[in-house]
Design an enzyme around this catalytic site. Sequence first.
Site, PDB file in Angstrom:
ATOM      1  N   LYS A  52       0.790  -1.133   0.060  1.00  0.00           N
ATOM      2  CA  LYS A  52      -0.055   0.295   0.208  1.00  0.00           C
ATOM      3  C   LYS A  52       0.805   1.190   0.033  1.00  0.00           C
ATOM      4  O   LYS A  52       0.904   2.187   0.859  1.00  0.00           O
ATOM      5  CB  LYS A  52      -0.858   0.093   1.350  1.00  0.00           C
ATOM      6  CG  LYS A  52      -1.941  -1.118   1.087  1.00  0.00           C
ATOM      7  CD  LYS A  52      -3.020  -1.116   2.165  1.00  0.00           C
ATOM      8  CE  LYS A  52      -3.869   0.125   2.261  1.00  0.00           C
ATOM      9  NZ  LYS A  52      -4.944   0.193   1.282  1.00  0.00           N
TER      10      LYS A  52
HETATM   11  N1  PMP Z   1      -7.073  -3.683  -3.471  1.00  0.00           N
HETATM   12  C1  PMP Z   1      -6.428  -2.250  -3.122  1.00  0.00           C
HETATM   13  C2  PMP Z   1      -5.793  -1.449  -4.212  1.00  0.00           C
HETATM   14  C3  PMP Z   1      -6.880  -1.642  -1.893  1.00  0.00           C
HETATM   15  O1  PMP Z   1      -6.150  -0.367  -1.751  1.00  0.00           O
HETATM   16  C4  PMP Z   1      -7.574  -2.270  -0.950  1.00  0.00           C
HETATM   17  C5  PMP Z   1      -7.685  -1.680   0.407  1.00  0.00           C
HETATM   18  N2  PMP Z   1      -6.725  -1.634   1.160  1.00  0.00           N
HETATM   19  C6  PMP Z   1      -7.872  -3.528  -1.129  1.00  0.00           C
HETATM   20  C7  PMP Z   1      -7.558  -4.205  -2.495  1.00  0.00           C
HETATM   21  C8  PMP Z   1      -8.711  -4.609  -0.122  1.00  0.00           C
HETATM   22  O2  PMP Z   1      -7.667  -4.612   0.909  1.00  0.00           O
HETATM   23  P1  PMP Z   1      -8.126  -5.083   2.410  1.00  0.00           P
HETATM   24  O3  PMP Z   1      -9.279  -5.986   2.420  1.00  0.00           O
HETATM   25  O4  PMP Z   1      -6.715  -5.567   3.087  1.00  0.00           O
HETATM   26  O5  PMP Z   1      -8.609  -3.507   2.872  1.00  0.00           O
END
Ligand code: PMP
Length: 318
Positions: free
Chosen positions: A169
């Site tokens: 991220k």
């Molecule tokens: N893909 C992206 C590009 C994201 O930013 C997120 C959010 N963090 C997700 C998928 C989903 O991840 P998570 O379930 O860990 O929030």
Amino acid sequence: MTQTAIAVAEARHRRDQSWVFFNGEYCRYHEARVGLLTHGLNYGTGCFEGIRAYWNAERHQLNALRLPEHFERMHGNAKVLQMRLPYSIAELCGVTVELLRRNECREDTYVRPLLFKSAEEIGFRLHDIEDSFAIITAPLGDYVPHAGIRCMVSTWRRIDDTMAPPRTKCTGIYINSALAKSEAIQAGFDEAILLTGGGHVCEGTGENIFIVRRGEVLTPPPSDNILEGITRDGIIHLFREEMGLDVVERSIDRTELYVADEVFMCGTAAAVAPVVEIDRRTIGDGEPGPLTLRVQDLYNAIITGGDPKYAEWLQPVW
Ligand code: PMP
């Protein structure tokens, strides 16, 4: 002042007065400042997490969702991006709970940990520069409409792991999501679906994607440049353990989306979001599908603290 202007001013005041954790200390949001030349601001050299804490009004309890998993991912991100996160997972969980208490959070709340290169100097690199670390909390209600969202396949492609690491991220990488999200919203859709450079279905701008076809549940594998979502992991677990259905991780073609019986997205902010239309094609019969609704129900019961079997996913704050 209009009612909206008053609400905006109040929210800003509340944000400014809220407690944050910044470089090892608790201070007010407005006291934590960064300079204009800050490396992370100029070059996108940072990484963040997005965590939710859900308010259970009946039990007067705030539950933070899968805290250790988020901080574990952040530690991995720090390694990829050559950053130093000087706290253990247990310490980071402790700080988060302390902040939620200090801010007297008694509503659905978002928690934003942020690690970034904080040197105020010209020139990009990752090595040998100091890092700063902050955790901020903010109220957050629904992120996407839950009754069913309308998507477009973006003209923007998801970045490839050979260009920048999609499994992190990393703050700079979110320009990819922002371009796709604005394109979709400005074209009248709710969300974008990005394809990989090679043309396979990847994910939404901030959500992973699942499809159901002929009783089979499919989702793209990590090697298709997805963010390895914590919600995705939980949903795969619920399909396998609670619904007796396997989830196949394999590459998905664009037109498989159109002929799918069900499509849904999932993420910490979005939770489980049924997709009812893609590129002006109706998905299934245009209503959220039965497997989507079932897994959404299971997920919602868990995150609001209604399923004792999954108590370990939650960290009570009060
Ligand atoms: N893909 C992206 C590009 C994201 O930013 C997120 C959010 N963090 C997700 C998928 C989903 O991840 P998570 O379930 O860990 O929030």
